[in-house]
Design a protein around this motif. Structure first.
Motif, PDB file in Angstrom:
ATOM      1  N   VAL A 105       0.942  -1.160  -0.058  1.00 40.81           N
ATOM      2  CA  VAL A 105       0.116  -0.022   0.214  1.00 40.81           C
ATOM      3  C   VAL A 105       0.954   1.361   0.153  1.00 40.81           C
ATOM      4  N   ILE A 106       1.952   1.199   0.892  1.00 40.16           N
ATOM      5  CA  ILE A 106       2.708   2.384   0.752  1.00 40.16           C
ATOM      6  C   ILE A 106       3.566   2.492  -0.704  1.00 40.16           C
ATOM      7  N   LYS A 107       3.985   1.694  -1.037  1.00 40.82           N
ATOM      8  CA  LYS A 107       4.565   1.828  -2.570  1.00 40.82           C
ATOM      9  C   LYS A 107       3.617   2.123  -3.502  1.00 40.82           C
ATOM     10  N   TRP A 108       2.475   1.620  -3.428  1.00 41.85           N
ATOM     11  CA  TRP A 108       1.453   2.097  -4.341  1.00 41.85           C
ATOM     12  C   TRP A 108       0.887   3.570  -4.173  1.00 41.85           C
ATOM     13  N   LEU A 109       1.024   4.160  -3.046  1.00 42.12           N
ATOM     14  CA  LEU A 109       0.601   5.635  -2.698  1.00 42.12           C
ATOM     15  C   LEU A 109       1.673   6.416  -3.409  1.00 42.12           C
ATOM     16  N   SER A 110       3.101   5.855  -2.969  1.00 40.54           N
ATOM     17  CA  SER A 110       4.270   6.800  -3.482  1.00 40.54           C
ATOM     18  C   SER A 110       4.454   6.624  -4.767  1.00 40.54           C
ATOM     19  N   GLU A 111       3.981   5.890  -5.686  1.00 40.41           N
ATOM     20  CA  GLU A 111       4.193   5.829  -6.984  1.00 40.41           C
ATOM     21  C   GLU A 111       2.974   6.473  -7.638  1.00 40.41           C
ATOM     22  N   SER A 112       1.916   6.209  -6.858  1.00 39.54           N
ATOM     23  CA  SER A 112       0.636   7.105  -7.682  1.00 39.54           C
ATOM     24  C   SER A 112       0.706   8.512  -7.389  1.00 39.54           C
ATOM     25  N   ILE A 113       1.201   8.946  -6.268  1.00 40.86           N
ATOM     26  CA  ILE A 113       1.362  10.513  -6.033  1.00 40.86           C
ATOM     27  C   ILE A 113       2.439  11.010  -7.148  1.00 40.86           C
ATOM     28  N   GLN A 114       3.461  10.364  -7.437  1.00 39.75           N
ATOM     29  CA  GLN A 114       4.509  10.694  -8.439  1.00 39.75           C
ATOM     30  C   GLN A 114       4.042  10.901  -9.623  1.00 39.75           C
ATOM     31  N   LYS A 115       2.876   9.980 -10.190  1.00 40.15           N
ATOM     32  CA  LYS A 115       2.535   9.902 -11.551  1.00 40.15           C
ATOM     33  C   LYS A 115       1.411  10.837 -11.800  1.00 40.15           C
ATOM     34  N   CYS A 116       0.906  11.436 -10.596  1.00 41.23           N
ATOM     35  CA  CYS A 116      -0.387  12.081 -10.784  1.00 41.23           C
ATOM     36  C   CYS A 116       0.069  13.559 -10.268  1.00 41.23           C
ATOM     37  N   MET A 163       8.924   5.749   6.404  1.00 37.86           N
ATOM     38  CA  MET A 163       8.622   7.118   6.558  1.00 37.86           C
ATOM     39  C   MET A 163       9.301   7.876   5.253  1.00 37.86           C
ATOM     40  N   HIS A 164      10.368   7.011   4.856  1.00 32.69           N
ATOM     41  CA  HIS A 164      11.407   7.778   3.732  1.00 32.69           C
ATOM     42  C   HIS A 164      10.719   7.512   2.491  1.00 32.69           C
ATOM     43  N   GLN A 165       9.594   6.623   2.452  1.00 32.83           N
ATOM     44  CA  GLN A 165       8.751   6.631   1.154  1.00 32.83           C
ATOM     45  C   GLN A 165       7.700   7.353   1.247  1.00 32.83           C
ATOM     46  N   LEU A 166       6.988   8.159   2.391  1.00 34.35           N
ATOM     47  CA  LEU A 166       5.791   8.877   2.235  1.00 34.35           C
ATOM     48  C   LEU A 166       6.367  10.347   2.302  1.00 34.35           C
ATOM     49  N   LEU A 167       7.428  10.600   2.709  1.00 35.40           N
ATOM     50  CA  LEU A 167       7.873  12.275   2.906  1.00 35.40           C
ATOM     51  C   LEU A 167       8.302  12.664   1.496  1.00 35.40           C
ATOM     52  N   PRO A 168       8.851  12.137   0.635  1.00 35.54           N
ATOM     53  CA  PRO A 168       9.022  12.952  -0.647  1.00 35.54           C
ATOM     54  C   PRO A 168       7.845  12.923  -1.530  1.00 35.54           C
ATOM     55  N   PRO A 169       6.741  12.055  -1.543  1.00 34.68           N
ATOM     56  CA  PRO A 169       5.650  12.441  -2.260  1.00 34.68           C
ATOM     57  C   PRO A 169       4.567  13.492  -1.799  1.00 34.68           C
ATOM     58  N   LEU A 170       4.784  13.659  -0.319  1.00 31.64           N
ATOM     59  CA  LEU A 170       4.304  14.927   0.224  1.00 31.64           C
ATOM     60  C   LEU A 170       4.912  16.170  -0.002  1.00 31.64           C
ATOM     61  N   LEU A 171       6.364  16.283   0.024  1.00 34.49           N
ATOM     62  CA  LEU A 171       6.965  17.338  -0.284  1.00 34.49           C
ATOM     63  C   LEU A 171       6.686  17.669  -1.763  1.00 34.49           C
ATOM     64  N   SER A 172       6.631  16.785  -2.702  1.00 36.71           N
ATOM     65  CA  SER A 172       6.442  17.036  -4.032  1.00 36.71           C
ATOM     66  C   SER A 172       5.177  17.789  -4.480  1.00 36.71           C
ATOM     67  N   ILE A 173       4.034  17.315  -3.453  1.00 29.69           N
ATOM     68  CA  ILE A 173       2.731  17.908  -3.605  1.00 29.69           C
ATOM     69  C   ILE A 173       2.881  19.434  -2.942  1.00 29.69           C
ATOM     70  N   ILE A 174       3.690  19.820  -2.041  1.00 29.81           N
ATOM     71  CA  ILE A 174       3.692  20.739  -1.374  1.00 29.81           C
ATOM     72  C   ILE A 174       4.545  21.767  -2.310  1.00 29.81           C
ATOM     73  N   VAL A 218      -0.689  16.807   6.596  1.00 31.81           N
ATOM     74  CA  VAL A 218      -0.444  15.559   6.885  1.00 31.81           C
ATOM     75  C   VAL A 218       0.998  15.356   7.106  1.00 31.81           C
ATOM     76  N   LEU A 219       1.716  16.346   6.552  1.00 29.76           N
ATOM     77  CA  LEU A 219       3.320  16.401   6.861  1.00 29.76           C
ATOM     78  C   LEU A 219       3.400  16.768   8.302  1.00 29.76           C
ATOM     79  N   GLY A 220       2.724  17.768   8.905  1.00 36.46           N
ATOM     80  CA  GLY A 220       2.710  18.202  10.391  1.00 36.46           C
ATOM     81  C   GLY A 220       2.421  16.856  11.147  1.00 36.46           C
ATOM     82  N   LYS A 221       1.386  16.260  10.707  1.00 40.39           N
ATOM     83  CA  LYS A 221       1.010  15.034  11.603  1.00 40.39           C
ATOM     84  C   LYS A 221       2.276  13.958  11.759  1.00 40.39           C
TER      85      LYS A 221
END
Length: 487
Positions: free
Chosen positions: A235-246, A276-287, A317-320
């Motif tokens: 699930v974490i890998k799917w979320l990370s790849e999906s955010i990078q592609k979308c 955490m190292h897989q969730l932080l880069p996608p969130l920073l990319s959105i920001i 979410v990043l603050g959380k």
């Protein structure tokens, strides 16, 4: 007593044949089976070590060099005996005239001739015995393209499989890889597919519709079900790849993925810390990414959330994450603050879409991210020393927004909202004081002053805070001068 039967792949007949070819005594009963098991064990050991070199080389094919390195690492001397003498290449001389004026003799250069193969004659030759005896193997010619147009025949891929030009980004595939299918039971595979399909509907869904109800149910499952732990890594890998592609997909799709990340963090039965190292880069990319969302905006973009709202949601979410894991990892929040501060202080760059003014989304996201990380992050990244950061943001707003004027632009709105933790709340029985707009303008700039027109308490508190820090700085300087002779 009969010799024990060894269960293995390596045949004992090979051991017997090698023993007969060597000048040694005949093997006893069962010795060949025991030696075959030992040979198989050592082959497994060498191949396991060779696989490590293959993985470190980021390859999926095992090469002979990997086996050689493995034998060298295991201190095993390789014994290489070629099955037959290698053919000696024939070299042919070619006379080359000398370019030197003193020597008129021709020089000879040797080379290996290349065999010329007639393709028509090669096709007429009989096939090898192993291929000729198999069914359905034959040569067949077909056209790859005719005058640049690919013919629609079964041998060529369908024309619709790969389209030229930009296409709408889609979330990553919801199907598991073959390795995951082999490791996960069928129930968890079905659960992963249903969950990821429901989290991001294929079409924008309105409230009280069937896709939206499925999405909310999937979020509840992510937020509460302990069974997600069995597929958490996928699930974490799917979320990370999906955010990078979308990142250039509709903003509603990006917001749905951010909601899924938030739901994973809220599940108390999951151990999310190693990912955490897989969730932080996608969130920073959105920001920080510009542009965010489809460009040019489509007709349906009016019903989608704005990029500012999506960045604000990702910042929450990043603050959380910082709140949950900041104490466990002391370097997490400082690194996030440093990244966001560098983005806020970077000079404006030309719009990648050819707009007349530089994009402002990166700076808006940096302020929103610093606000989500707490008051200390706001004080160091936004406020600065005695409010110097506000002056820089005011100057930046004048360069980013052409029609800024007296309108409150998103950057100023985010900045004023981020400063709220630094000031004390206004008591209910106290009236808002009068604002000296000239003083506010001289202290922070005209755009900040326009944003504080209807916020008298906030403006006076910011001026008071600036004055106190300036007085503390002057007092600290005098104290330094007085203490210097003592040192």
């Amino acid at each position: 007593m009969p010799a024990p039967q060894m269960m293995g792949i390596y045949p004992s007949d090979s051991i017997s044949e090698v023993a007969h070819s060597l000048p040694i005594d005949p093997l006893g009963p069962g010795a060949a089976d025991l030696l075959a098991g030992d040979v198989e064990y050592r082959l497994h050991l060498i191949l396991q070590e060779a696989k490590k070199f293959m993985i470190h080389g980021k390859r999926a094919t095992l090469l002979p060099e990997d086996v050689e390195y493995a034998m060298e690492a295991l201190n095993v001397e390789p014994v290489l005996v070629p099955p037959r003498p290698l053919p000696i290449p024939s070299f042919q001389p070619v006379s080359v005239s000398s370019t030197s004026s003193s020597s008129h003799q021709a020089q000879q250069v040797y080379h290996t001739p290349d065999d010329e193969i007639d393709f028509a004659a090669y096709l007429k030759q009989p096939l090898p015995a192993g291929i000729a005896s198999s069914a359905g193997v034959k040569w067949k010619a077909h056209w790859l393209a005719v005058e640049g147009v690919q013919p629609a025949i079964p041998e060529n891929p369908a024309p619709g499989t790969s389209r030229a030009g930009p296409s709408r980004p889609q979330p990553a595939s919801t199907s598991l890889r073959p390795q995951a299918r082999a490791q996960l039971p069928q129930e968890l595979q079905l659960y992963f597919t249903r969950l990821t399909t429901a989290l991001v509907p294929p079409t924008p869904s309105a409230p009280e519709t069937e896709p939206e109800r499925h999405r909310l149910a999937a979020l509840v499952s992510l937020r509460t079900d302990v069974a997600v732990a069995g597929i958490l890594i996928y699930v974490i890998k799917w979320l990370s790849e999906s955010i990078q592609k979308c990142l250039m997909a509709p903003t509603g799709t990006i917001g749905q993925l951010v909601d899924a990340v938030d739901a994973v963090l809220e599940n108390e039965g999951l151990f999310v810390e190693p990912y955490m190292h897989q969730l932080l880069p996608p969130l920073l990319s959105i920001i920080l990414t510009v542009p965010l969302g489809p460009h040019p905006p489509s007709s349906s973009s009016s019903s989608q959330p704005s990029p500012y709202d999506v960045r604000q949601r990702a910042a929450e979410v990043l603050g959380k994450i910082a709140e949950q894991y900041g104490k466990s990892y002391p370097g997490l929040i400082p690194r996030l603050v440093s990244t966001l501060t560098k983005a806020l202080q970077s000079p404006p760059f030309p719009s990648p879409l050819g707009a007349a003014h530089p994009p402002a989304g990166r700076y808006e996201g940096a302020v929103l991210g610093l606000a989500a990380l707490g008051s200390q992050a706001v004080k160091s990244g936004v406020w600065g020393k005695a409010g110097e950061g506000l002056s820089k943001i005011d100057e930046l707003a004048g360069r980013l927004y052409i029609d800024g004027g007296k309108r409150k632009n998103p950057l100023i709105r985010a900045t004023i909202k981020a400063l709220s933790p630094l000031i004390t709340a206004k008591p209910a029985d106290v009236q808002a004081p009068q604002i000296n707009m000239n003083e506010v303008t001289n202290a922070f700039g005209p755009y900040i002053a326009n944003g504080l027109v209807k916020k008298g308490w906030t403006a006076n508190e910011l001026l008071r805070l600036r004055k106190e820090e300036m007085e503390e700085g002057e007092g600290g300087g005098e104290g330094m001068d007085m203490d210097t002779p003592r040192i």
